[in-house]
Design a protein around this motif. Sequence first.
Motif, PDB file in Angstrom:
ATOM      1  N   LEU A 185       0.827  -1.197   0.000  1.00 20.47           N
ATOM      2  CA  LEU A 185       0.000   0.000   0.000  1.00 20.47           C
ATOM      3  C   LEU A 185       0.862   1.248   0.000  1.00 20.47           C
ATOM      4  O   LEU A 185       1.995   1.232   0.479  1.00 20.47           O
ATOM      5  CB  LEU A 185      -0.891   0.036   1.251  1.00 20.47           C
ATOM      6  CG  LEU A 185      -1.891  -1.102   1.451  1.00 20.47           C
ATOM      7  CD1 LEU A 185      -2.384  -1.103   2.891  1.00 20.47           C
ATOM      8  CD2 LEU A 185      -3.052  -0.954   0.495  1.00 20.47           C
ATOM      9  N   GLY A 186       0.294   2.351  -0.507  1.00 22.07           N
ATOM     10  CA  GLY A 186       0.978   3.636  -0.417  1.00 22.07           C
ATOM     11  C   GLY A 186       1.124   4.307  -1.764  1.00 22.07           C
ATOM     12  O   GLY A 186       0.417   3.982  -2.723  1.00 22.07           O
ATOM     13  N   ARG A 187       2.059   5.233  -1.820  1.00 24.16           N
ATOM     14  CA  ARG A 187       2.346   5.946  -3.059  1.00 24.16           C
ATOM     15  C   ARG A 187       3.860   5.945  -3.272  1.00 24.16           C
ATOM     16  O   ARG A 187       4.593   6.500  -2.456  1.00 24.16           O
ATOM     17  CB  ARG A 187       1.822   7.384  -2.992  1.00 24.16           C
ATOM     18  CG  ARG A 187       0.307   7.471  -2.889  1.00 24.16           C
ATOM     19  CD  ARG A 187      -0.179   8.902  -3.084  1.00 24.16           C
ATOM     20  NE  ARG A 187      -1.624   8.982  -3.029  1.00 24.16           N
ATOM     21  CZ  ARG A 187      -2.320   9.354  -1.970  1.00 24.16           C
ATOM     22  NH1 ARG A 187      -1.706   9.677  -0.854  1.00 24.16           N
ATOM     23  NH2 ARG A 187      -3.636   9.411  -2.011  1.00 24.16           N
ATOM     24  N   PRO A 188       4.335   5.317  -4.338  1.00 30.21           N
ATOM     25  CA  PRO A 188       5.779   5.287  -4.594  1.00 30.21           C
ATOM     26  C   PRO A 188       6.362   6.689  -4.613  1.00 30.21           C
ATOM     27  O   PRO A 188       5.780   7.608  -5.192  1.00 30.21           O
ATOM     28  CB  PRO A 188       5.869   4.624  -5.977  1.00 30.21           C
ATOM     29  CG  PRO A 188       4.650   3.766  -6.064  1.00 30.21           C
ATOM     30  CD  PRO A 188       3.578   4.545  -5.358  1.00 30.21           C
ATOM     31  N   GLY A 189       7.497   6.843  -3.951  1.00 32.77           N
ATOM     32  CA  GLY A 189       8.141   8.145  -3.852  1.00 32.77           C
ATOM     33  C   GLY A 189       7.644   8.977  -2.694  1.00 32.77           C
ATOM     34  O   GLY A 189       8.261   9.986  -2.335  1.00 32.77           O
ATOM     35  N   VAL A 190       6.526   8.565  -2.100  1.00 34.79           N
ATOM     36  CA  VAL A 190       5.982   9.266  -0.927  1.00 34.79           C
ATOM     37  C   VAL A 190       6.136   8.383   0.303  1.00 34.79           C
ATOM     38  O   VAL A 190       6.893   8.688   1.219  1.00 34.79           O
ATOM     39  CB  VAL A 190       4.502   9.650  -1.144  1.00 34.79           C
ATOM     40  CG1 VAL A 190       3.941  10.342   0.099  1.00 34.79           C
ATOM     41  CG2 VAL A 190       4.353  10.549  -2.363  1.00 34.79           C
ATOM     42  N   GLN A 191       5.436   7.276   0.307  1.00 34.68           N
ATOM     43  CA  GLN A 191       5.536   6.326   1.416  1.00 34.68           C
ATOM     44  C   GLN A 191       4.870   5.015   1.000  1.00 34.68           C
ATOM     45  O   GLN A 191       3.755   5.016   0.467  1.00 34.68           O
ATOM     46  CB  GLN A 191       4.858   6.888   2.665  1.00 34.68           C
ATOM     47  CG  GLN A 191       5.330   6.288   3.975  1.00 34.68           C
ATOM     48  CD  GLN A 191       4.742   7.047   5.153  1.00 34.68           C
ATOM     49  OE1 GLN A 191       3.537   7.245   5.233  1.00 34.68           O
ATOM     50  NE2 GLN A 191       5.592   7.503   6.066  1.00 34.68           N
ATOM     51  N   VAL A 192       5.577   3.910   1.203  1.00 38.67           N
ATOM     52  CA  VAL A 192       5.069   2.595   0.837  1.00 38.67           C
ATOM     53  C   VAL A 192       5.283   1.645   2.013  1.00 38.67           C
ATOM     54  O   VAL A 192       6.334   1.654   2.649  1.00 38.67           O
ATOM     55  CB  VAL A 192       5.785   2.040  -0.420  1.00 38.67           C
ATOM     56  CG1 VAL A 192       5.323   0.615  -0.725  1.00 38.67           C
ATOM     57  CG2 VAL A 192       5.538   2.939  -1.622  1.00 38.67           C
ATOM     58  N   ALA A 193       4.276   0.824   2.280  1.00 40.16           N
ATOM     59  CA  ALA A 193       4.379  -0.194   3.321  1.00 40.16           C
ATOM     60  C   ALA A 193       3.741  -1.470   2.814  1.00 40.16           C
ATOM     61  O   ALA A 193       2.981  -1.461   1.844  1.00 40.16           O
ATOM     62  CB  ALA A 193       3.705   0.261   4.610  1.00 40.16           C
ATOM     63  N   ALA A 194       4.047  -2.580   3.455  1.00 40.12           N
ATOM     64  CA  ALA A 194       3.451  -3.867   3.098  1.00 40.12           C
ATOM     65  C   ALA A 194       2.797  -4.470   4.325  1.00 40.12           C
ATOM     66  O   ALA A 194       3.322  -4.365   5.440  1.00 40.12           O
ATOM     67  CB  ALA A 194       4.522  -4.811   2.556  1.00 40.12           C
TER      68      ALA A 194
END
Length: 248
Positions: A185-194
């Motif tokens: 989940l998230g937005r690449p380059g902003v914040q991503v988590a699994a």
Amino acid sequence: MARLVLSLDGQVMAEYNMNKERYTIGRLPDNDIRIDNAAVSGHHSLIINILNDSFLEDLNSTNGTYVNGKLIKKHALQHGDVITVGHHQLRFVEDDEQQDEFEKTMVIQPSARPVEKLRTAVGQSQVIDGEPAPAAAAAAAASVSQTGKSRAMDGAAALKRAKLQVLSGAFAGRELEITKALTTLGRPGVQVAAITRRGEGYYIVHVDSGKADDFPLVNGSPIGAQATKLSDNDVIQLAGVKMGFFLS
């Protein structure tokens, strides 16, 4: 089916499925959608549903009815419209379109995942309570005994179902079931988590962010570099969006 998501100051308060022809909005108890606030008239607005179309009408309210910031008398509702009644907002949602928008915006598909960083993040949290995380265990799957496989399957079967509900932002009210072993989940380059789904529970791990040490929050606290086990009713903040984690 369309629905209305009622919120105040960005916090979701209720949802209403639009399964009737008429819905009244107002302060008095006889309204279909009651908003007990002095800024709302007794019978403030009316929504009429005709086949697949929904029409909003102001009922000569004292403070007026607004759609997307504009004062209206009558308005044909479109997916994503935000109705303002007093200090409250009602977001008009057509579920099929909303699901598509949410998944395109927040759910990162496998082909679009930052693979190396994902491997590193999950690999750093490879062992939790003595067991390997799903992604880290994939390479070793061939050597797992039949007994081990049976135990893993039994654990997965006993695991409660989980879902995320968006609590803030444009997708407030949207729900996503966690059914895969790994959901990114998230937005690449902003914040991503699994979020990993394992026999004994669900874990969230930080994958990537636009700046150093910018970790997702769980109940207001940064999760850090290690995987964090999620509990029922936890609030996750990721890429500027708050989501509730719920078990059923």
